[in-house]
Design an enzyme around this catalytic site. Structure first.
Site, short mmCIF file in Angstrom:
data_model
loop_
_atom_site.label_atom_id
_atom_site.label_comp_id
_atom_site.label_asym_id
_atom_site.label_seq_id
_atom_site.Cartn_x
_atom_site.Cartn_y
_atom_site.Cartn_z
N GLU A 1 0.86 -1.19 0.00
CA GLU A 1 0.00 0.00 0.00
C GLU A 1 0.90 1.23 0.00
OE1 GLU A 1 -4.41 1.07 1.30
OE2 GLU A 1 -3.50 -0.72 2.09
N GLU B 1 -2.24 -0.09 13.41
CA GLU B 1 -3.34 0.41 12.59
C GLU B 1 -4.68 0.26 13.30
OE1 GLU B 1 -3.75 -1.86 8.98
OE2 GLU B 1 -4.88 -0.26 7.99
C1 BGC Z 1 -5.17 2.48 4.55
C2 BGC Z 1 -5.70 3.52 5.48
C3 BGC Z 1 -6.53 4.42 4.63
C4 BGC Z 1 -7.69 3.58 4.21
C5 BGC Z 1 -8.83 4.23 3.57
C6 BGC Z 1 -6.34 1.67 4.10
O1 BGC Z 1 -6.03 0.57 3.38
O2 BGC Z 1 -4.15 1.74 5.08
O3 BGC Z 1 -4.89 4.00 6.41
O4 BGC Z 1 -6.82 5.65 5.15
O5 BGC Z 1 -7.29 2.46 3.47
O6 BGC Z 1 -9.85 3.88 4.32
#
Ligand code: BGC
Length: 941
Positions: A509, A787
């Site tokens: 990501e 997270e």
């Molecule tokens: C990310 C988040 C991001 C989100 C959107 C995720 O996969 O890691 O931190 O803000 O997607 O909802």
């Protein structure tokens, strides 16, 4: 099941701070100026603003020290400057206390110019200081026509498939025609992809992953290096290795575009551009540019270099001497020359990504025969340097992970498709040392296989890599757990600054997710000087804004924001919140001026689609208060009750962004816009109250988050605030006293508890060690912020590996509360950049002392308190040329002393009032030592 990861409770973590700049040592005068910066950087080598802004810090230990005037001299050589001849600009004596954002107003600055400058200041007694130590800046190549270099790369067209391609190596030998000597040599360099530049066998500069990430179809950054000392008067050679990088490699979510390629989103093959300009003693300018005469090979040792997947390196293919003169490159091919991209070339305005520090493993364990797992003791970002010996062709593999499985093996399921694996094939030439070039990983544990012998602990070093913004915050207190929390927040920030503010550093990501930085922006500023970093990233946000005004969900946005991932409440709103945060911290009006129109377009787009002022339409991916406690997977935990209604959440952000746009316009003196958006914000607040708030202050769905956000964004009428705050606290009951907020409401909750008389509740939450809490994560080995609240739960194990990073900073936004409440360092609501600020420590819980500081753009602010029986001692530093409002928490304002005498009589101290259990004083610059009778805890409202 006990997670086999070690809890590292660091000692005094407050020492992990690099100095911004030492104060200048000067003769004469009591005042001085130090930390001279141009466009936020110390002696930048490449500035493309023709009216750059200068800042300095006044240094003067006397109480009440203020700058009453300044004079800046700018010259085109040092001798002139030393002689006091500002031949480019002599500001003359300017009666002003301004010491930041001073706009250069001298003779026009042209491409390549290197200039020197110094400043002196007049103190409050009208005495001038000595001149500062000189600083400098250099101009970049300002016009397109300054670039004579050509874009070069592999002439062979790429294969049809999408396999990774071996990174090209390029080289060029040259001789200097002019033998009069080299006065200055400057390399202007960039790439589509990554580059690593070498001259005569030496690495140029310390940038890594350059030229970093922008939307390459719009802006490409270049870097500038002073290479005077690397050139030889006779034969020279330039060597370059290119990597795929964000341009040609895999990037987070690549593949989400239907039919889109898994790699090479911007282009399939890297390209290179370089212009080396040599100023000879004779006055002649020599130039070496990338062009068709350069040669290239793809047979070098790096076989694959991918940002997410890692690097594959075959040492048997090394070509000693390839980057020095005299190398036989007869088997290399001529490079291809390519048309210049349409994007503009811009200088990199922020600190580069660098190897910022190195850490040593704390243990190594043979987990299975031949499988060694190193523990760095810290979840970190970057890569490893490994020294190994073996036979030619032996392959050593390094796999990186954040946590371990119960059996001690590395846990990689949460990396999704990111391999984070480096492979080295040994040449067999004695001990060999490897370090990757074009990748980075998020990890604490490293599994090493393929070694012939058991490795020693010192065989491996963790190289910590991130955008090198100076660290400006310090925090330490009597709770080891809170010290660890502060440390974890800082490390998570380090893990997520790679040219852009990312969500995470490990899985596939690593995007500039806007909602995350919206929540964390202020904490980020307390920890690091983010001025230059935001200066770089905010244009990335504008570059990704759609024609109809939508801000993206992440910036840069390589997947066509008009088609997907844009227009989301609290993600798009970062396009307003973050520039405003930058303005509040650094007083950067230019940033606001350049951004205002774009911010208005965002508001106008929401408004146009939601004429009744409730953001019900077009919320696109509509993430809401992300990862709030409704997503927890715990036995007996309520499935609903944490998330506020998404339309209410969206409308709250619509109201707050609109208000911030109005404030931006007011700062710029654009009264009409200020009024228009101010009135609109008021109407949205009214609509919010009408739709979601009952007369008894109940906010729809009755969530901690709903009250926290409504209070924090100032949406409620004054008369409902205290009832709403009480309801917010009552919401804990359903959660057995636990927190239930998500990415966006957590910091709002903490701040509103403290602001509304529930400081002890806030302390209870931050000291909590039950799931969900920051303390739970720390007790289970966290060295960075998770997270999810329930990233790992004892007895249950890890959360869903599809989304379970252990280095996401959003709920680390509580760092802001720690600086504001525990240390008490707060910006003044009306004055940006800490020219005036508030110190208001609010001790609570069982803390007995705290100390820390924030090095603001005006200088270092420090706060330290200790409680001892019925007394509190409070030491405060107010930088020269600033002032502060100090709240001394006391039950007896008459008991307050400073330096042993009644506070109101102390030099530089003026008593203002008594408020909410505190005696309030106005302080001029200086260092102060207050002592008072302690405040009794204010009764709950
Ligand atoms: C990310 C988040 C991001 C989100 C959107 C995720 O996969 O890691 O931190 O803000 O997607 O909802």
């Amino acid at each position: 099941m006990i997670l086999p990861i070690v809890v590292i409770l660091c000692g005094p973590v407050g020492t992990e701070v690099s100095e911004v700049a030492p104060p200048a040592r000067l003769s004469g005068g009591l005042a001085a100026s130090a930390n001279l910066r141009c466009e936020y950087l110390v002696d930048p080598l490449c500035v493309d603003r023709t009216t750059p802004r200068l800042s300095w810090e006044m240094v003067d230990a006397r109480r009440g020290a203020v700058q009453t005037a300044y004079q800046v001299l700018v010259a085109d050589d040092t001798e002139r400057l030393n002689a006091g001849d500002g031949n480019l600009w002599d500001s003359g004596k300017v009666d002003s206390d301004q010491s930041i954002q001073i706009v250069y107003a001298g003779k026009p600055l042209g491409s390549r110019m290197r200039v020197w400058w110094k400043v002196r200041v007049w103190d409050h007694q009208g005495q001038p200081s000595a001149w500062s130590v000189p600083a400098s800046w250099s101009m970049g190549l300002l016009k397109r026509s300054d670039w004579q270099a050509k874009w070069v790369g592999d002439a062979a067209p790429p294969p049809e498939n999408t396999d990774p391609l071996p990174p090209p190596m390029l080289r060029k030998e040259f001789r200097l025609a002019d033998t009069s000597g080299i006065k200055r040599a400057t390399a202007y360099v960039t790439a589509l992809g990554f580059y690593e530049l070498r001259i005569n066998g030496q690495r140029v500069g310390d940038h890594v992953l350059a030229p970093e990430w922008t939307d390459y179809s719009k802006r490409i950054q270049y870097q500038t290096y002073d290479v005077t000392d690397l050139l030889s008067p006779s034969s020279n050679a330039v060597g370059v290795m290119l990597g795929d990088g964000w341009y040609a490699g895999r990037i987070g979510l690549s593949g989400i575009v239907p039919g889109g390629p898994p790699r090479g989103i911007y282009g399939r093959q890297p390209r290179f551009l370089m212009q080396l300009e040599i100023e000879h003693a004779s006055g002649r300018i020599g130039r070496l540019v990338s062009d068709g005469s350069w040669k290239l090979t793809t047979a070098g040792p790096i076989r694959v270099g991918d940002l997410l997947d890692g690097e594959t390196y075959d040492a048997r293919r090394e070509m000693p001497g390839w980057d020095a003169p005299g190398f036989d490159d007869s088997t290399w091919s001529p490079v291809g020359v390519f048309d210049s991209p349409t994007a503009v070339l811009v200088t990199q305005p922020n600190e580069p990504i660098r190897v910022v520090r190195e850490i040593k493993p704390v243990s190594v364990n043979e987990q299975q025969p031949g499988v060694y797992v190193f523990d760095l003791g810290q979840n970190m970002v970057g890569w490893c340097r490994l020294t190994a010996s073996g036979s030619p062709g032996d392959e050593v593999t390094l796999r990186h992970a954040e946590v371990l499985n119960p059996d001690g093996s590395i846990y990689t399921a949460n990396l999704r498709s990111a391999a984070q694996t480096d492979r080295y094939t040994l040449s067999g030439d004695g001990p060999e040392t490897f370090e990757p070039h074009f990748t980075y990983h998020g990890f604490r544990y490293v599994e090493v296989t393929g070694l012939r012998e058991e490795p020693k602990l010192d065989a491996l070093t963790g190289c910590v890599v991130h955008s090198a913004a100076p660290e400006v915050g310090e925090f330490e207190c009597s709770s080891p757990m809170l010290n660890q929390l502060w440390h974890n927040i800082l490390w998570t920030q380090r893990a997520n600054m790679h040219s852009i503010p990312t969500d995470c550093p490990q899985r596939d990501e690593r995007l500039g997710w806007m909602g995350d930085i919206l929540a964390f922006a202020q904490t980020a500023c307390f920890n690091m000087d983010m001025a230059a970093f935001y200066t770089k990233w905010i244009p990335d946000v504008r570059d990704a804004q759609t024609a109809d005004g939508r801000y993206p969900d992440f910036a840069p946005h390589p997947f066509d924001p008009a088609a997907r991932f844009s227009g989301v409440p609290a993600w798009g709103d970062a396009g307003v919140f973050v520039p405003w945060c930058a303005y509040r911290n650094y007083g950067d009006k230019r940033m606001i001026e350049e951004h205002l129109q774009s911010a208005c377009r965002w508001i106008d787009w929401i408004h146009a689609n939601n004429p009744d002022l409730l953001w019900k339409n077009k919320r696109h991916n509509d993430y809401g208060d992300w990862l709030n406690a409704d997503t927890l997977q715990l036995e007996g935990w309520p499935k609903t009750g944490a998330g506020m209604p998404k339309d209410a959440f969206a409308t709250a952000f619509f109201a707050r962004s609109t208000e911030l746009v109005s404030k931006m316009a007011a700062v710029l003196g654009r009264d009409l816009e200020a009024e228009r958006y101010g009135a609109l914000a008021a109407q949205i607040r009214t609509a919010f109250n009408r739709a979601y708030v009952q007369p008894d202050a109940r906010i729809e769905r009755d969530t901690q988050a709903g009250y926290a956000i409504a209070l924090h964004f100032g949406l409620l009428p004054e008369e409902l605030r205290s009832v709403a705050a009480k309801r917010m606290v009552d919401c804990f009951q359903r959660y057995n006293g636990q927190i239930s907020t998500g990415f966006h409401s957590t910091i709002c909750l903490m701040r509103e508890l403290t602001r509304n008389g529930y400081n002890e509740e806030a302390y209870r939450l931050i000291n909590n060690r039950e799931m969900p809490s920051w303390g739970y994560a720390i007790d289970h080995g966290a060295t960075t912020i998770w997270e999810r609240w329930d990233g790992y739960v004892e007895g249950r194990g890890f959360q869903n590996p599809g989304m379970n990073s252990f280095a996401h900073y959003a709920i680390g936004s509580v760092g802001e509360w720690m600086y504001r409440t525990i240390l008490g360092i707060n910006p003044d609501p009306d004055v940006p950049a800490y020219k005036r600020f508030i110190i208001r420590p609010q001790p609570g819980g069982d803390l007995t002392w705290a100390r820390g500081s924030y090095h603001s753009i005006h200088g270092r602010i420090a706060s330290e308190w200790r409680v001892d029986g019925s007394r509190i001692a409070l030491d405060v530093t107010v930088p020269a040329n600033t002032s502060a409002t100090l709240y001394v928490p006391t039950s007896d304002p008459d008991s307050v002393t400073e330096g042993g005498i009644p506070a109101a009589k102390a030099d530089g101290v003026r008593f203002i009032k008594v408020e909410d259990g505190a005696a309030v004083y106005q302080l001029g610059a200086g260092q102060y030592k207050f002592v008072a009778k302690r405040a009794t805890q204010p009764a709950r409202p």
